[in-house]
Structure formats: C-alpha cells, structure tokens
Motif scaffolding. Structure first.
Motif, PDB file in Angstrom:
ATOM      1  N   TYR A   1      76.375  -8.734  30.814  1.00  0.00           N
ATOM      2  CA  TYR A   1      77.013  -7.786  31.728  1.00  0.00           C
ATOM      3  C   TYR A   1      78.215  -7.079  31.110  1.00  0.00           C
ATOM      4  O   TYR A   1      78.737  -6.128  31.690  1.00  0.00           O
ATOM      5  CB  TYR A   1      77.445  -8.485  33.013  1.00  0.00           C
ATOM      6  N   MET A   2      78.673  -7.520  29.951  1.00  0.00           N
ATOM      7  CA  MET A   2      79.840  -6.887  29.342  1.00  0.00           C
ATOM      8  C   MET A   2      79.572  -5.443  28.919  1.00  0.00           C
ATOM      9  O   MET A   2      80.500  -4.652  28.767  1.00  0.00           O
ATOM     10  CB  MET A   2      80.319  -7.698  28.134  1.00  0.00           C
ATOM     11  N   GLU A   3      78.311  -5.097  28.748  1.00  0.00           N
ATOM     12  CA  GLU A   3      77.976  -3.742  28.335  1.00  0.00           C
ATOM     13  C   GLU A   3      78.330  -2.712  29.408  1.00  0.00           C
ATOM     14  O   GLU A   3      78.652  -1.561  29.097  1.00  0.00           O
ATOM     15  CB  GLU A   3      76.483  -3.652  28.004  1.00  0.00           C
TER      16      GLU A   3
ATOM     17  N   SER B   1      86.871  -6.965  28.510  1.00  0.00           N
ATOM     18  CA  SER B   1      86.285  -7.415  27.246  1.00  0.00           C
ATOM     19  C   SER B   1      86.072  -8.929  27.274  1.00  0.00           C
ATOM     20  O   SER B   1      86.492  -9.622  28.202  1.00  0.00           O
ATOM     21  CB  SER B   1      87.205  -7.051  26.073  1.00  0.00           C
ATOM     22  N   ARG B   2      85.429  -9.433  26.246  1.00  0.00           N
ATOM     23  CA  ARG B   2      85.199 -10.879  26.130  1.00  0.00           C
ATOM     24  C   ARG B   2      86.522 -11.625  25.996  1.00  0.00           C
ATOM     25  O   ARG B   2      86.675 -12.729  26.536  1.00  0.00           O
ATOM     26  CB  ARG B   2      84.307 -11.170  24.926  1.00  0.00           C
ATOM     27  N   ASP B   3      87.445 -11.064  25.260  1.00  0.00           N
ATOM     28  CA  ASP B   3      88.742 -11.722  25.087  1.00  0.00           C
ATOM     29  C   ASP B   3      89.482 -11.828  26.416  1.00  0.00           C
ATOM     30  O   ASP B   3      90.154 -12.829  26.675  1.00  0.00           O
ATOM     31  CB  ASP B   3      89.590 -10.953  24.072  1.00  0.00           C
TER      32      ASP B   3
ATOM     33  N   TYR C   1      79.647 -12.415  39.763  1.00  0.00           N
ATOM     34  CA  TYR C   1      80.234 -11.280  40.477  1.00  0.00           C
ATOM     35  C   TYR C   1      80.372 -10.069  39.551  1.00  0.00           C
ATOM     36  O   TYR C   1      80.082  -8.930  39.954  1.00  0.00           O
ATOM     37  CB  TYR C   1      81.593 -11.673  41.047  1.00  0.00           C
ATOM     38  N   LEU C   2      80.779 -10.314  38.304  1.00  0.00           N
ATOM     39  CA  LEU C   2      80.937  -9.210  37.360  1.00  0.00           C
ATOM     40  C   LEU C   2      79.592  -8.625  36.937  1.00  0.00           C
ATOM     41  O   LEU C   2      79.544  -7.514  36.410  1.00  0.00           O
ATOM     42  CB  LEU C   2      81.721  -9.679  36.132  1.00  0.00           C
ATOM     43  N   VAL C   3      78.523  -9.359  37.132  1.00  0.00           N
ATOM     44  CA  VAL C   3      77.191  -8.801  36.871  1.00  0.00           C
ATOM     45  C   VAL C   3      76.890  -7.661  37.835  1.00  0.00           C
ATOM     46  O   VAL C   3      76.280  -6.649  37.466  1.00  0.00           O
ATOM     47  CB  VAL C   3      76.120  -9.910  36.974  1.00  0.00           C
ATOM     48  N   GLU C   4      77.355  -7.792  39.068  1.00  0.00           N
ATOM     49  CA  GLU C   4      77.020  -6.831  40.111  1.00  0.00           C
ATOM     50  C   GLU C   4      78.094  -5.765  40.330  1.00  0.00           C
ATOM     51  O   GLU C   4      77.771  -4.670  40.796  1.00  0.00           O
ATOM     52  CB  GLU C   4      76.785  -7.573  41.439  1.00  0.00           C
ATOM     53  N   VAL C   5      79.341  -6.055  40.030  1.00  0.00           N
ATOM     54  CA  VAL C   5      80.449  -5.163  40.364  1.00  0.00           C
ATOM     55  C   VAL C   5      81.229  -4.803  39.104  1.00  0.00           C
ATOM     56  O   VAL C   5      81.580  -5.680  38.306  1.00  0.00           O
ATOM     57  CB  VAL C   5      81.402  -5.819  41.393  1.00  0.00           C
ATOM     58  N   VAL C   6      81.476  -3.523  38.919  1.00  0.00           N
ATOM     59  CA  VAL C   6      82.325  -3.052  37.819  1.00  0.00           C
ATOM     60  C   VAL C   6      83.781  -3.180  38.261  1.00  0.00           C
ATOM     61  O   VAL C   6      84.166  -2.664  39.320  1.00  0.00           O
ATOM     62  CB  VAL C   6      81.995  -1.597  37.440  1.00  0.00           C
ATOM     63  N   SER C   7      84.579  -3.851  37.466  1.00  0.00           N
ATOM     64  CA  SER C   7      85.955  -4.141  37.861  1.00  0.00           C
ATOM     65  C   SER C   7      86.919  -3.662  36.786  1.00  0.00           C
ATOM     66  O   SER C   7      86.560  -3.537  35.606  1.00  0.00           O
ATOM     67  CB  SER C   7      86.137  -5.643  38.103  1.00  0.00           C
TER      68      SER C   7
ATOM     69  N   TYR D   1      78.167 -18.466  25.407  1.00  0.00           N
ATOM     70  CA  TYR D   1      77.537 -19.641  26.007  1.00  0.00           C
ATOM     71  C   TYR D   1      77.295 -19.469  27.503  1.00  0.00           C
ATOM     72  O   TYR D   1      76.695 -20.355  28.122  1.00  0.00           O
ATOM     73  CB  TYR D   1      78.419 -20.875  25.782  1.00  0.00           C
ATOM     74  N   ALA D   2      77.776 -18.378  28.087  1.00  0.00           N
ATOM     75  CA  ALA D   2      77.629 -18.191  29.531  1.00  0.00           C
ATOM     76  C   ALA D   2      76.173 -18.016  29.936  1.00  0.00           C
ATOM     77  O   ALA D   2      75.796 -18.312  31.078  1.00  0.00           O
ATOM     78  CB  ALA D   2      78.448 -16.979  29.986  1.00  0.00           C
ATOM     79  N   ARG D   3      75.334 -17.531  29.005  1.00  0.00           N
ATOM     80  CA  ARG D   3      73.930 -17.290  29.331  1.00  0.00           C
ATOM     81  C   ARG D   3      73.026 -18.474  28.995  1.00  0.00           C
ATOM     82  O   ARG D   3      71.809 -18.405  29.188  1.00  0.00           O
ATOM     83  CB  ARG D   3      73.450 -16.045  28.595  1.00  0.00           C
TER      84      ARG D   3
END
Length: 402
Positions: free
Chosen positions: A165-167, A173-175, A208-214, A311-313
């Motif tokens: 979902y980071m794309e 960002s990941r950091d 939640y971040l998969v569905e909503v851009v924050s 590792y989240a996936r």
C-alpha cells in the motif's frame, strides 16, 4: 492504567526487587503468563510520559508462582449390583466407544513400523503428540476446540493479506511507519498493555492505510486510535480517551480521536479480529515444549519485525513458526519436529528463507535510532534476550541443512 493527570506528579512507585526469574526447560505453557506478565519495574515513575510524536520506557513482568492442585486418589470401592439386561449393556458399550474415539485422537497412538512389501524393511512412521490432551479437563483451556480454533485463524489469514500500500501513499514512507510503530511500542509499555494489543494495533494501522490515503500529520492520530481500539478488544481495563490525548502531548482534540476511531472501524467493516503472530507463537512453543527463555527469544525476534514494512505482508502463522525455529536453532534445541509440522502446517524447508531473513534482521538492524523493542527485551525480566549474539549466516545455513 496510567494515573490521572492531576495525580501524576504526586504518585510514586516502589521499585521491585531485582531478582531474575529462574529458568527451567519444559516449562508448561499454562504458566507462561504467570511467569512473565506485562508489568514493568522500569516503567516511568509517576505515570506515562507524554511525547508529541515519533526515554526509554521498558516493560517487564511480575513473577507469579502458579502451583497446580494435587488430585486426590480415591480407593476403589467394591459394590455388588445386579447385571443390567444385555440390550442395555450393548447400548452403553456403543456410547462409551464413541466417546473414547472422540476424545482420543488417532495421532496420539504410536504407530508400529510397517514393512515394505518390496524391500521387506520397516518403514518408520513419525508419531505426532497430542498437545491438548493434558488440558481436556480444564474448562478454561478449551482444549477440545483448540485445533479447530487455530485452523479457523489460519483460514482468516487469507482474508487479511496485505498488499503493497505504500505505493499509493504519497505523503507517508516506510521510515515514517517504522517511527510510528516504535512509538506504539513505547505506548504499550507505558500503559502496561498486553502484547496482543500492540500486534493488533499495528495490524489495524496497516489495513486502514490500505484503504485510506493519509497525510503524515495524521499518522500519529491513526496509531494512537488503533491502540485505543485494540485495547478495547484485548484489555480487561482499557485506557480512556483522555489518556491517549495526554500521551500524544495534546496534539489532537478529543473530537478528532473519536472521529478517527469511527473512521477506522467503518473502513474495516468492524471486522478487527485479525490473526496476529503472537497467538500462533504461543501455540507452536507449546508444541515444542520450549522453556520460557526460548519462547521470549522467539517473541523478541517476532516483535522486531513489527517496525519493518517488508514483514507486514508475511503470514502471521509463518512468521511465528520461523521465529520459533530460529530461536530453537540459536539455543541448539533441535529442529522442526513432526508435532510442530502437524500443528503449524509448515515443514522446515518452507521456513528456511524467512529464518535467514530474521537472522539477518537481528544481525544488521536497519535504524539504530529505533531501539524501543531492543531496549524492552534487554531487561532481565525478559532474560536479556536482546543481548543474545546472532548466529553466523554460514553456520545457520549448515544447521538448517542438517
């Protein structure tokens, strides 16, 4: 529960005795929460520290001694009674036979070696231990349904697979996610919450971040609200909204926190019973009859992955199994047994790539500034497992092949 704001400056805690708990192999898993609770002798004096965002607040556990009750042995009493009619005896025997077959799994009975019809050599059949038979009489253990419960959790893993979902998050960002999770670990220690609450809160943030851009300025609000929701799901006495506003240094208003809670729950359709690695790890450690120190090392390895987006996936069950296998290998306690393979659903070869990645993560930590997990597991109550020397990659490769 943290102390109320008005009494934070006046409250004080007496330091606990610095006696390290004794470790014995084959500690029953029923006593693990008694031996290692969620409380911390090194938690901040006078209540939680408030921090505006992304102190060392270590969490430790009270030692409690759980003694089992001795079962009394009654002398057999001899009574003479008339034999019941033959049809009743046959019916009772049929009922008793069905009950015994239902209670005793066939995998618990050792299988005699079979002979191959061609080579005339005995074929050794691995014996799988029934790890729930010792708790069949305990109404709180749900031993009769334990396997079905974990099979159901394995099925739910398919529903909660995370995409990349980071794309589609232009401002996160990941950091930033790693910094947020590091702060959430401190919150879990500060409020003395269960470890399950931390794992579930991180899962809620990701889904939640998969569905909503924050935006980045709302990231801490999402994290604190996720801990609030997970606390209501996991804790007996969850912290209140004002406690979370305080721990965020009043960066958000009460209405914002409640609105974010509503948004997260509606986005996830109120389905927040997400499988987490922590529960699988406890189950697998019971299969291996691992000591509390070995289980704590596996928990440390598993918790290190919370901050890492890569590792989240991973499937929670596979992550838990790989953490336990690496801990067993580091302690020279053997490999993946047939019992572990049966209850986990993974053979040793399936776990080897992830085990190597975990050992690499333990050897080369990506960010030295995020030390919440390492500091937490460096405490003596956690057997100082964070100070364990990582294995050499070549030596690990040889042990996994053997």
């Amino acid at each position: 529960m943290p102390v109320a704001r008005s009494s934070k400056a006046q409250s004080s805690k007496q330091p606990r005795a610095s006696k390290a708990p004794s470790v014995t192999e084959n500690v029953p898993q029923e006593k693990e929460e008694g031996c290692q609770a969620k409380r911390s002798p090194s938690s901040p004096q006078g209540g939680p520290k408030k921090r505006s965002a992304f102190g060392d607040i270590t969490n430790a556990h009270k030692n409690q001694t759980v003694t089992g009750k001795k079962e009394g042995v009654k002398a057999p009493t001899h009574k003479t009674a008339r034999a019941p009619p033959a049809p009743i005896v046959a019916k009772n025997n049929e009922i008793n036979l069905k009950k015994s077959l239902r209670k005793t799994p066939p995998t618990d009975v050792p299988v005699e070696p079979e002979k191959d019809s061609v080579s005339e050599e005995p074929v050794q059949v691995p014996v799988v231990e029934d790890i729930d038979k010792e708790q069949l009489g305990d109404p709180y253990a749900n031993a009769e349904y334990a396997k079905e419960i974990f099979d159901y959790m394995r099925e739910r893993e398919e529903k909660f697979q995370l995409p990349d979902y980071m794309e589609k998050q232009p401002d996160i960002s990941r950091d930033m996610r790693a910094i947020l999770v590091d702060w959430m670990v401190e919150v879990q220690e500060n409020f003395e919450l269960n470890h399950e609450t931390l794992y579930l809160a991180v899962k809620l943030v990701d889904h939640y971040l998969v569905e909503v851009v924050s935006m980045r300025d709302k990231l801490q609000l999402i994290g604190s609200t996720a801990v609030l929701i997970a606390s209501k799901f996991e804790e007996r006495c969850p912290p209140c909204v004002d406690d979370f506003l305080y721990i965020c240094d009043d960066a958000y208003k009460r209405e914002e926190l409640i609105a974010m809670e509503t948004s997260i729950l509606r986005t996830l359709n109120f389905d927040i019973n997400i499988p987490i690695p922590y529960r699988f790890l406890r189950r697998f450690a019971k299969c291996a009859r691992a000591s509390m120190e070995t289980l704590t090392l596996a928990r440390f390895l598993c918790e290190m992955t919370l901050q890492e987006y890569d590792y989240a996936r991973e499937r929670p069950s596979k992550l838990a199994a790989s953490s336990l296998l690496l801990a067993l290998t580091m302690k020279n306690l053997g490999g993946w047994t047939p019992t572990l393979e049966y209850y986990s659903g993974y053979c040793a070869q399936d776990l080897h790539p992830l085990v190597k990645r975990l050992n690499f993560l333990l050897t080369y930590q990506p960010c030295d500034k995020l030390k919440a997990v390492r500091t937490k597991y460096s405490h003596r109550v956690f057997f100082e497992v964070a100070k364990t020397t990582p294995m050499d990659m070549m030596k690990l490769e040889e042990k996994l092949k053997s």
